[in-house]
Design a protein around this motif. Structure first.
Motif, PDB file in Angstrom:
ATOM      1  N   LYS A 124       0.929  -1.375  -0.115  1.00 47.99           N
ATOM      2  CA  LYS A 124       0.011   0.094  -0.076  1.00 47.99           C
ATOM      3  C   LYS A 124       0.794   1.073  -0.257  1.00 47.99           C
ATOM      4  O   LYS A 124       1.721   1.373   0.940  1.00 47.99           O
ATOM      5  CB  LYS A 124      -0.784   0.041   1.277  1.00 47.99           C
ATOM      6  CG  LYS A 124      -2.157  -0.897   1.030  1.00 47.99           C
ATOM      7  CD  LYS A 124      -3.379  -0.631   2.004  1.00 47.99           C
ATOM      8  CE  LYS A 124      -2.975  -0.903   3.483  1.00 47.99           C
ATOM      9  NZ  LYS A 124      -3.904  -1.134   4.414  1.00 47.99           N
ATOM     10  N   ASP A 174       1.933  -5.226  -5.273  1.00 48.66           N
ATOM     11  CA  ASP A 174       1.139  -6.684  -4.900  1.00 48.66           C
ATOM     12  C   ASP A 174       1.778  -7.750  -5.609  1.00 48.66           C
ATOM     13  O   ASP A 174       1.530  -8.741  -5.095  1.00 48.66           O
ATOM     14  CB  ASP A 174      -0.326  -6.336  -5.005  1.00 48.66           C
ATOM     15  CG  ASP A 174      -1.031  -5.434  -4.236  1.00 48.66           C
ATOM     16  OD1 ASP A 174      -0.968  -5.443  -3.074  1.00 48.66           O
ATOM     17  OD2 ASP A 174      -1.770  -4.493  -4.765  1.00 48.66           O
ATOM     18  N   TRP A 229      -6.083 -13.337  -9.898  1.00 46.68           N
ATOM     19  CA  TRP A 229      -5.395 -12.410  -8.876  1.00 46.68           C
ATOM     20  C   TRP A 229      -6.096 -10.896  -8.900  1.00 46.68           C
ATOM     21  O   TRP A 229      -5.520  -9.798  -8.199  1.00 46.68           O
ATOM     22  CB  TRP A 229      -3.971 -12.150  -9.162  1.00 46.68           C
ATOM     23  CG  TRP A 229      -3.146 -13.146  -9.201  1.00 46.68           C
ATOM     24  CD1 TRP A 229      -2.254 -14.084  -9.814  1.00 46.68           C
ATOM     25  CD2 TRP A 229      -3.002 -14.152  -7.947  1.00 46.68           C
ATOM     26  NE1 TRP A 229      -1.812 -15.010  -9.481  1.00 46.68           N
ATOM     27  CE2 TRP A 229      -2.073 -15.421  -8.381  1.00 46.68           C
ATOM     28  CE3 TRP A 229      -3.816 -14.190  -6.634  1.00 46.68           C
ATOM     29  CZ2 TRP A 229      -2.119 -16.339  -7.733  1.00 46.68           C
ATOM     30  CZ3 TRP A 229      -3.572 -15.363  -5.965  1.00 46.68           C
ATOM     31  CH2 TRP A 229      -2.486 -16.491  -6.156  1.00 46.68           C
ATOM     32  N   HIS A 277      -8.425  -9.657  -7.175  1.00 50.03           N
ATOM     33  CA  HIS A 277      -8.870  -8.979  -6.042  1.00 50.03           C
ATOM     34  C   HIS A 277      -7.389  -8.962  -5.156  1.00 50.03           C
ATOM     35  O   HIS A 277      -7.540  -8.553  -3.970  1.00 50.03           O
ATOM     36  CB  HIS A 277      -9.753 -10.329  -5.100  1.00 50.03           C
ATOM     37  CG  HIS A 277      -8.973 -11.514  -4.791  1.00 50.03           C
ATOM     38  ND1 HIS A 277      -8.756 -12.266  -6.065  1.00 50.03           N
ATOM     39  CD2 HIS A 277      -8.607 -12.174  -4.003  1.00 50.03           C
ATOM     40  CE1 HIS A 277      -8.102 -13.286  -5.577  1.00 50.03           C
ATOM     41  NE2 HIS A 277      -8.265 -13.150  -4.201  1.00 50.03           N
ATOM     42  N   GLU A 278      -6.337  -9.469  -5.590  1.00 52.47           N
ATOM     43  CA  GLU A 278      -5.220  -9.134  -4.708  1.00 52.47           C
ATOM     44  C   GLU A 278      -4.208  -7.902  -5.433  1.00 52.47           C
ATOM     45  O   GLU A 278      -3.621  -7.251  -4.607  1.00 52.47           O
ATOM     46  CB  GLU A 278      -4.266 -10.380  -4.887  1.00 52.47           C
ATOM     47  CG  GLU A 278      -5.024 -11.605  -4.230  1.00 52.47           C
ATOM     48  CD  GLU A 278      -4.706 -11.776  -2.445  1.00 52.47           C
ATOM     49  OE1 GLU A 278      -4.257 -10.694  -2.162  1.00 52.47           O
ATOM     50  OE2 GLU A 278      -5.150 -12.605  -1.898  1.00 52.47           O
ATOM     51  N   VAL A 308      -3.994  -4.737  -6.427  1.00 50.20           N
ATOM     52  CA  VAL A 308      -5.005  -3.568  -6.533  1.00 50.20           C
ATOM     53  C   VAL A 308      -4.307  -2.262  -6.453  1.00 50.20           C
ATOM     54  O   VAL A 308      -4.794  -1.223  -6.661  1.00 50.20           O
ATOM     55  CB  VAL A 308      -6.021  -3.835  -5.311  1.00 50.20           C
ATOM     56  CG1 VAL A 308      -6.754  -4.907  -5.506  1.00 50.20           C
ATOM     57  CG2 VAL A 308      -5.080  -4.046  -4.021  1.00 50.20           C
ATOM     58  N   TRP A 346     -13.786  -7.163  -6.962  1.00 45.34           N
ATOM     59  CA  TRP A 346     -12.467  -7.243  -6.617  1.00 45.34           C
ATOM     60  C   TRP A 346     -11.972  -6.311  -5.595  1.00 45.34           C
ATOM     61  O   TRP A 346     -11.372  -6.466  -4.535  1.00 45.34           O
ATOM     62  CB  TRP A 346     -11.455  -7.066  -7.946  1.00 45.34           C
ATOM     63  CG  TRP A 346     -11.595  -8.316  -8.914  1.00 45.34           C
ATOM     64  CD1 TRP A 346     -11.926  -9.366  -8.529  1.00 45.34           C
ATOM     65  CD2 TRP A 346     -10.878  -8.428 -10.245  1.00 45.34           C
ATOM     66  NE1 TRP A 346     -11.902 -10.313  -9.801  1.00 45.34           N
ATOM     67  CE2 TRP A 346     -11.131  -9.359 -10.773  1.00 45.34           C
ATOM     68  CE3 TRP A 346     -10.269  -7.352 -11.260  1.00 45.34           C
ATOM     69  CZ2 TRP A 346     -10.910 -10.018 -12.033  1.00 45.34           C
ATOM     70  CZ3 TRP A 346      -9.945  -7.601 -12.417  1.00 45.34           C
ATOM     71  CH2 TRP A 346     -10.185  -9.289 -12.647  1.00 45.34           C
ATOM     72  N   GLN A 396     -13.310  -6.622  -2.117  1.00 46.85           N
ATOM     73  CA  GLN A 396     -12.670  -7.891  -1.380  1.00 46.85           C
ATOM     74  C   GLN A 396     -11.133  -7.526  -0.894  1.00 46.85           C
ATOM     75  O   GLN A 396     -10.894  -7.867   0.284  1.00 46.85           O
ATOM     76  CB  GLN A 396     -12.572  -9.070  -2.532  1.00 46.85           C
ATOM     77  CG  GLN A 396     -12.488 -10.412  -1.582  1.00 46.85           C
ATOM     78  CD  GLN A 396     -12.324 -11.578  -2.813  1.00 46.85           C
ATOM     79  OE1 GLN A 396     -13.111 -11.295  -4.038  1.00 46.85           O
ATOM     80  NE2 GLN A 396     -11.977 -12.586  -2.477  1.00 46.85           N
ATOM     81  N   ALA A 397     -10.637  -6.592  -1.710  1.00 50.44           N
ATOM     82  CA  ALA A 397      -9.352  -6.223  -1.276  1.00 50.44           C
ATOM     83  C   ALA A 397      -9.278  -5.219  -0.133  1.00 50.44           C
ATOM     84  O   ALA A 397      -8.436  -5.169   0.630  1.00 50.44           O
ATOM     85  CB  ALA A 397      -8.782  -5.534  -2.554  1.00 50.44           C
ATOM     86  N   ASN A 428      -9.896  -7.275   2.895  1.00 46.67           N
ATOM     87  CA  ASN A 428      -8.613  -7.862   3.250  1.00 46.67           C
ATOM     88  C   ASN A 428      -7.730  -6.978   3.723  1.00 46.67           C
ATOM     89  O   ASN A 428      -6.480  -7.360   4.265  1.00 46.67           O
ATOM     90  CB  ASN A 428      -7.940  -8.596   1.994  1.00 46.67           C
ATOM     91  CG  ASN A 428      -8.726  -9.765   1.360  1.00 46.67           C
ATOM     92  OD1 ASN A 428      -9.629 -10.255   2.089  1.00 46.67           O
ATOM     93  ND2 ASN A 428      -8.329 -10.112   0.215  1.00 46.67           N
ATOM     94  N   THR A 437      -5.997  -4.764   2.067  1.00 52.48           N
ATOM     95  CA  THR A 437      -4.721  -4.477   1.049  1.00 52.48           C
ATOM     96  C   THR A 437      -4.877  -3.429   0.183  1.00 52.48           C
ATOM     97  O   THR A 437      -4.211  -3.070  -0.604  1.00 52.48           O
ATOM     98  CB  THR A 437      -4.597  -5.864   0.177  1.00 52.48           C
ATOM     99  OG1 THR A 437      -5.794  -6.365  -0.318  1.00 52.48           O
ATOM    100  CG2 THR A 437      -3.858  -6.902   1.011  1.00 52.48           C
ATOM    101  N   LEU A 438      -6.313  -2.672   0.388  1.00 48.17           N
ATOM    102  CA  LEU A 438      -6.510  -1.728  -0.391  1.00 48.17           C
ATOM    103  C   LEU A 438      -7.162  -0.302   0.387  1.00 48.17           C
ATOM    104  O   LEU A 438      -8.302  -0.607   1.083  1.00 48.17           O
ATOM    105  CB  LEU A 438      -7.378  -1.923  -1.789  1.00 48.17           C
ATOM    106  CG  LEU A 438      -8.008  -0.876  -2.561  1.00 48.17           C
ATOM    107  CD1 LEU A 438      -6.939  -0.059  -3.375  1.00 48.17           C
ATOM    108  CD2 LEU A 438      -8.947  -1.261  -3.442  1.00 48.17           C
TER     109      LEU A 438
END
Ligand code: HEC
Ligand code: HEC
Ligand code: HEC
Ligand code: HEC
Length: 509
Positions: A51, A139, A160, A162-163, A165, A483, A486-487, A490, A492-493
């Motif tokens: 991030k 990422d 990937w 959703h990962e 981002v 996506w 979800q991120a 998680n 991650t975003l």
């Protein structure tokens, strides 16, 4: 008369020597200065902090200037500009949509929006492999660490979504713990080693280019079968990865890479019209840069694309990576003594020369594809076509390598013009051979159809834009939204990082 000539010559050469010393000194002192400014609070103890916002509080100046890459948001539709390319890439995703590069901030948006990546409906649908995320985000190293390189490269691009981002940022070029420059992409390390470079010998100045070479380099997807030790079901243990690989083991010149591909009989796709096994060149900015005078004199990418900035007592690198022409005073003029206007003019003239030769090459090669298509239609044999197909393959490779690095015309002007001249020559050779083949099959005066507009060229390439756009819009309204959600869930975003972002595409809304 003679005496004045000698005096002039002497005066002239001491100016030249003086200028060269000045240039050499300024390169060295800049390298020295840079060593002193690294400070390194820990952003993350282990792994990759992907991030960009997490780096902001420690390195506000670098973050703020990095964020300004957001201002380079103009879409420059290359197929509209040079419709020939839709014919050159017929049967390949690039004939659908291809724009000039924009700011790093848009990397995720662009790979999502481009018609090339299609409209997956779930993690398993194509068309493209997961490798297409490789040069878009910090990422990517985060996920490679988490799941392993081979698992990362196994499956479709949508796997990937959703990962991956966060756009290209700090964690792509810096170690999250020490903030030192680091190489986060294993394929660059392997490529360098294959080319004979010892990683342990790379200098700090080398690193100021190599961080860029992680992405601004030619690559292909190497099909790699592997067995997943984590899988117990014997029916599912065998997997196939498409691994990003640099074709550098013969060297970094265009001919050396061509030989690499020819030797392994590799092709990215079979041309839809001429049936030629083709190569697609991908942004070889690093390789071509190494053939130019600035690289020979020891410059690194960062010298022009990340100039030094002074803010009170603090010096830092401007992280707004962009065209150096937007800041000639802090880039070119730190070494050269001419005026800003003069430098812009010098670069403009180099660009015009490239575009003139590139147009000849594109026209000739596009016609060669269409003439070959006609020859097949009239019943030409493999034997008659094989040799001239090789000419087409090699011609297009050289043209593509010359232009797919958008800065090549400046980074290594003579090399770029040489490649275009060879491309043109090989394209013409194919066409001369085609005249004979066509004549033999009864077509003495065949004329390739018109491809002078994007619409005409895409029709020849069989691209159905209306369908592609409709599917894309559905994808953007559905899976892409999932996506992001979800991120965020998680962690991650940071969704605020996308606020105020324009959403331009080449195909309207
Ligand atoms: C594309 C690669 C790249 C990205 C992305 C990048 N940097 Fe850098 N960064 C560099 C290079 C190259 C230097 C110059 C290093 C040197 O010469 O010592 C640098 C220098 C720095 C330095 C040392 C001080 C200075 O300004 O020269 C810091 C701190 C830093 N970057 C932080 C960041 C942060 C924070 C981000 C994300 C917002 C970031 N960088 C993104 C390549 C990158
Ligand atoms: C993680 C991969 C990655 C790294 C590392 C990287 N780039 Fe890029 N770069 C890209 C991609 C992808 C684009 C195109 C982004 C787009 O159009 O959405 C791009 C775009 C650019 C542009 C065009 C910017 C504009 O506004 O037109 C320049 C210039 C550039 N990169 C230079 C560099 C330099 C110099 C470095 C090293 C300091 C570097 N890049 C490191 C992937 C990378
Ligand atoms: C001596 C200065 C200099 C060095 C060093 C340099 N570049 Fe450039 N680069 C330029 C100039 C000038 C342009 C043309 C900009 C323009 O047309 O507006 C350019 C253009 C580019 C572009 C295309 C940008 C666009 O939007 O079209 C990319 C990408 C790029 N450079 C990457 C790199 C990479 C990667 C390296 C190192 C391997 C590098 N450059 C080294 C000066 C430099
Ligand atoms: C860090 C120092 C440095 C910077 C920054 C720099 N140059 Fe240079 N430049 C050199 C050196 C060294 C040479 C080679 C001189 C020689 O050996 O003849 C050179 C050569 C050139 C040449 C003649 C060779 C050719 O390719 O036609 C041009 C034109 C040029 N530079 C333009 C630029 C422009 C435009 C910029 C900014 C985008 C720039 N330079 C930035 C150091 C620099």
């Amino acid at each position: 008369m003679k005496k004045t000539y000698y005096t002039l010559l002497l005066a002239g050469s001491s100016v030249a020597i003086g200028t060269m010393l000045f240039l050499a000194n300024s390169i060295n002192s800049r390298a020295e200065e840079r060593k002193e400014i690294n400070t390194s609070p820990v952003v993350k103890e282990t792994g990759v902090e992907s991030k960009n916002e997490a780096w902001q509080k420690y390195y506000p100046r670098e973050y703020d200037s990095w964020k300004k890459t957001k201002s380079s948001d103009k879409i420059d539709d290359q197929i509209k500009k040079n419709p020939q390319i839709a014919v050159l890439w017929a049967g390949y995703a690039f004939s659908k949509d291809y724009n000039a590069p924009r700011g790093h901030f848009y990397a995720i948006q662009d790979v999502t929006n481009t018609l090339r990546t299609g409209a997956p409906v779930d993690a398993m649908t194509g068309p493209l492999p997961s490798a297409c995320w490789s040069c878009k985000s910090p990422d990517v190293p985060r996920m490679m660490e988490k799941v392993g390189e081979l698992e990362f490269f196994t499956g479709k691009w949508a796997k990937w979504g959703h990962e991956i981002v966060n756009p290209i940022g700090c964690g792509d070029c810096h170690d999250s713990k020490t903030a030192n420059l680091t190489l986060t992409r294993p394929y660059l390390k392997k490529g360098l080693e294959a080319s004979g470079v010892k990683l342990a010998d790379t200098t700090h100045q080398d690193m100021r280019s190599l961080v860029c070479a992680q992405c601004h380099s030619e690559y292909y997807f190497k099909k790699t079968d592997w067995e997943d030790p984590k899988v117990t079901d014997p029916a599912k243990v065998k997997k196939t990865a498409m691994v990003v690989t640099f074709p550098w083991s013969n060297g970094l010149s265009v001919e050396e890479m061509e030989k690499y591909y020819d030797d392994i009989k590799f092709s990215d796709w079979t041309h839809q019209i001429s049936k030629t096994p083709m190569l697609k060149a991908q942004h070889p900015d690093y390789e071509v840069f190494t053939k130019g005078i600035h690289a020979r004199r020891g410059l690194a990418c960062a010298d022009c694309h990340m100039p030094y900035q002074q803010e009170g007592a603090v010096k830092y690198s401007n992280h707004q990576i962009q065209s150096p022409l937007n800041d000639v005073a802090n880039t070119c003029l730190t070494c050269h003594q001419e005026t800003e206007a003069e430098f812009k003019e010098v670069v403009k003239i180099k660009l015009e020369k490239k575009e003139q030769l590139a147009k000849f090459a594109m026209d000739n090669i596009a016609k060669a594809h269409l003439e070959a298509g006609e020859a097949w239609r009239l019943g030409a044999t493999e034997d008659e076509m094989k040799d001239l197909q090789q000419d087409i393959r090699h011609a297009q490779w050289k043209w593509d390598m010359a232009v797919a690095g958008h800065g090549n015309f400046f980074h290594a002007p003579d090399e770029t013009l040489r490649l275009l001249a060879v491309a043109n020559e090989q394209g013409q050779t194919a066409r001369i051979k085609l005249v004979k083949v066509l004549a033999k099959h009864g077509a003495v005066d065949y004329m390739a159809p018109d491809f002078s507009t994007k619409e005409a060229a895409q029709a020849l390439a069989g691209v159905d834009m209306a369908k592609l756009i409709a599917e894309k819009e559905t994808f953007k309204a559905t899976l892409v939204q999932e996506w992001a959600k979800q991120a965020v869930a998680n962690g991650t975003l940071d969704i605020k990082s996308r606020e105020g972002m324009s959403s331009n595409t080449s195909y309207g809304k």
